[in-house]
Scaffold this motif. Structure first.
Motif, short mmCIF file in Angstrom:
data_model
loop_
_atom_site.label_atom_id
_atom_site.label_comp_id
_atom_site.label_asym_id
_atom_site.label_seq_id
_atom_site.Cartn_x
_atom_site.Cartn_y
_atom_site.Cartn_z
N ALA A 2 0.82 -1.21 0.00
CA ALA A 2 0.00 0.00 0.00
C ALA A 2 0.85 1.26 0.00
O ALA A 2 0.38 2.33 -0.37
N CYS A 3 2.11 1.13 0.40
CA CYS A 3 3.03 2.27 0.43
C CYS A 3 3.94 2.32 -0.79
O CYS A 3 4.94 3.04 -0.79
N GLY A 4 3.63 1.53 -1.82
CA GLY A 4 4.37 1.62 -3.07
C GLY A 4 5.44 0.58 -3.28
O GLY A 4 6.16 0.64 -4.28
N PHE A 5 5.58 -0.38 -2.38
CA PHE A 5 6.57 -1.44 -2.56
C PHE A 5 5.95 -2.58 -3.35
O PHE A 5 4.74 -2.78 -3.36
N GLY A 6 6.82 -3.35 -4.02
CA GLY A 6 6.36 -4.49 -4.79
C GLY A 6 7.28 -5.67 -4.62
O GLY A 6 8.31 -5.59 -3.94
N ASP A 7 6.91 -6.79 -5.23
CA ASP A 7 7.73 -7.99 -5.13
C ASP A 7 9.09 -7.77 -5.79
O ASP A 7 9.24 -6.99 -6.73
N ASP A 8 10.08 -8.48 -5.28
CA ASP A 8 11.44 -8.38 -5.80
C ASP A 8 11.52 -9.02 -7.18
O ASP A 8 11.26 -10.21 -7.35
N MET A 9 11.88 -8.21 -8.18
CA MET A 9 11.95 -8.72 -9.55
C MET A 9 13.12 -9.68 -9.74
O MET A 9 13.12 -10.51 -10.64
N LEU A 10 14.16 -9.56 -8.89
CA LEU A 10 15.35 -10.38 -9.06
C LEU A 10 15.21 -11.74 -8.38
O LEU A 10 16.09 -12.58 -8.52
N GLY A 11 14.12 -11.94 -7.64
CA GLY A 11 13.94 -13.22 -6.95
C GLY A 11 15.04 -13.50 -5.95
O GLY A 11 15.56 -14.60 -5.88
N SER A 12 15.42 -12.49 -5.17
CA SER A 12 16.53 -12.63 -4.23
C SER A 12 16.27 -13.73 -3.22
O SER A 12 15.13 -14.01 -2.85
N THR A 13 17.33 -14.32 -2.76
CA THR A 13 17.26 -15.42 -1.82
C THR A 13 18.19 -15.14 -0.65
O THR A 13 19.29 -14.66 -0.84
N THR A 14 17.74 -15.42 0.55
CA THR A 14 18.59 -15.27 1.72
C THR A 14 19.38 -16.55 1.98
O THR A 14 18.89 -17.65 1.72
N MET A 15 20.57 -16.38 2.49
CA MET A 15 21.39 -17.51 2.92
C MET A 15 21.78 -17.24 4.36
O MET A 15 22.32 -16.18 4.67
N MET A 16 21.49 -18.16 5.26
CA MET A 16 21.77 -17.89 6.66
C MET A 16 22.21 -19.18 7.36
O MET A 16 21.90 -20.28 6.92
N TYR A 17 22.98 -18.97 8.40
CA TYR A 17 23.45 -20.09 9.22
C TYR A 17 22.40 -20.42 10.27
O TYR A 17 21.83 -19.54 10.91
N THR A 18 22.15 -21.70 10.46
CA THR A 18 21.29 -22.16 11.54
C THR A 18 22.08 -23.18 12.36
O THR A 18 22.59 -24.16 11.82
N ARG A 19 22.18 -22.92 13.62
CA ARG A 19 23.01 -23.76 14.48
C ARG A 19 22.31 -25.06 14.82
O ARG A 19 21.17 -25.07 15.29
N LYS A 20 22.98 -26.17 14.59
CA LYS A 20 22.45 -27.48 14.96
C LYS A 20 22.94 -27.86 16.35
O LYS A 20 23.63 -27.11 17.02
N SER A 21 22.59 -29.05 16.77
CA SER A 21 23.10 -29.55 18.04
C SER A 21 24.61 -29.71 17.93
O SER A 21 25.13 -30.13 16.90
N GLY A 22 25.31 -29.36 18.99
CA GLY A 22 26.76 -29.42 18.95
C GLY A 22 27.32 -28.13 18.40
O GLY A 22 26.75 -27.06 18.55
N SER A 23 28.45 -28.21 17.73
CA SER A 23 29.12 -27.01 17.25
C SER A 23 29.02 -26.86 15.74
O SER A 23 29.52 -25.89 15.18
N ASP A 24 28.41 -27.83 15.05
CA ASP A 24 28.33 -27.75 13.60
C ASP A 24 27.33 -26.69 13.19
O ASP A 24 26.33 -26.44 13.87
N LEU A 25 27.59 -26.04 12.07
CA LEU A 25 26.69 -25.05 11.52
C LEU A 25 26.18 -25.53 10.17
O LEU A 25 26.93 -26.06 9.37
N ASP A 26 24.92 -25.33 9.96
CA ASP A 26 24.31 -25.78 8.71
C ASP A 26 23.86 -24.56 7.92
O ASP A 26 23.23 -23.65 8.45
N LEU A 27 24.20 -24.52 6.64
CA LEU A 27 23.83 -23.41 5.78
C LEU A 27 22.50 -23.70 5.13
O LEU A 27 22.32 -24.73 4.49
N SER A 28 21.53 -22.81 5.32
CA SER A 28 20.21 -23.02 4.75
C SER A 28 19.84 -21.84 3.86
O SER A 28 20.32 -20.72 4.06
#
Length: 226
Positions: free
Chosen positions: A186-212
């Protein structure tokens, strides 16, 4: 930049008059008027404790993935982290109103005092984070529930965009939830035309990190005209 206007009052449709009688007007829902407010872009006007209280009232968290209690409440934001996050923001906008508008009551003497960040209550907030040169993202736009639907959120968003474009920043995005998408559109924003994707770390059990990876709810203003 063009913004889609919101409903501020009754709307009159074009009509042809027959026999000196006008057809009935179509009344649209009228939102409550915007109360007297004070808008500040000064970082020093923000009290982190008051901002945390506003987050609690709005059930909003600065964390992207906050802990949520069984009753649906988000965890309170740590004041020290909140202070650091705000101080490192490119743009901050805070809105203040008289406390009686939020809590009800009040007396004539308080109404005579000029409205400032000191005499008013923090009722709205928004910020942008970026590199102060090319890009910026808008976060944490919120208004206390009692004053929602009065155009305050739109004012905050417009002020943020104006401050960014005054710096020559036009690559502006807004990361928002599904519930907030209607407001940003309603304030003039629209969907991202580039189809951007986020990449983030999510911590699993222990010390390993998983990239999602996941679809980012990224919304952008209309493209500039050359």
């Amino acid at each position: 930049m063009t913004f889609i206007g919101s409903i501020t009052g009754g709307s009159l449709s074009p009509a042809i008059i027959f026999n000196n009688h006008k057809p009935p007007l179509r009344h649209r829902h009228q939102r409550p008027p915007t109360p007297p407010i004070f808008i500040s872009t000064n970082l020093s006007d923000i009290n982190p404790n008051n901002l945390r209280d506003l987050c609690t009232t709005c059930n909003h968290s600065f964390h992207r993935f906050p802990n949520i209690s069984p009753d649906g409440k988000v965890e309170p934001v740590d004041v020290d982290k909140l202070r650091t996050a705000v101080s490192h923001s490119s743009v901050v906008v805070s809105v203040y109103a008289r406390s009686e508008l939020v809590t009800g009551g009040g007396d004539w003497y308080r109404r005579m005092i000029p409205l400032t960040p000191v005499t008013g209550e923090l009722v709205g907030f928004g910020r942008a984070v970026g590199d102060d040169a090319l890009t910026a993202s808008i976060y944490d736009v919120m208004v206390t529930p009692r004053l929602q639907g009065r155009g305050i959120g739109r004012m905050i968003l417009q002020r943020i965009i104006r401050l960014l474009t005054n710096k020559g920043i036009y690559d502006i995005a807004a990361l928002c939830s599904d519930q907030d998408m209607k407001f940003f559109k309603a304030c003039g924003f629209g969907d991202d035309m580039l189809g951007s994707t986020t990449m983030m770390y999510t911590r699993k059990s222990g010390s390993d990190l998983d990239l999602s990876a996941g679809r980012k709810l990224l919304m952008v203003p209309p493209l500039r005209k050359p």
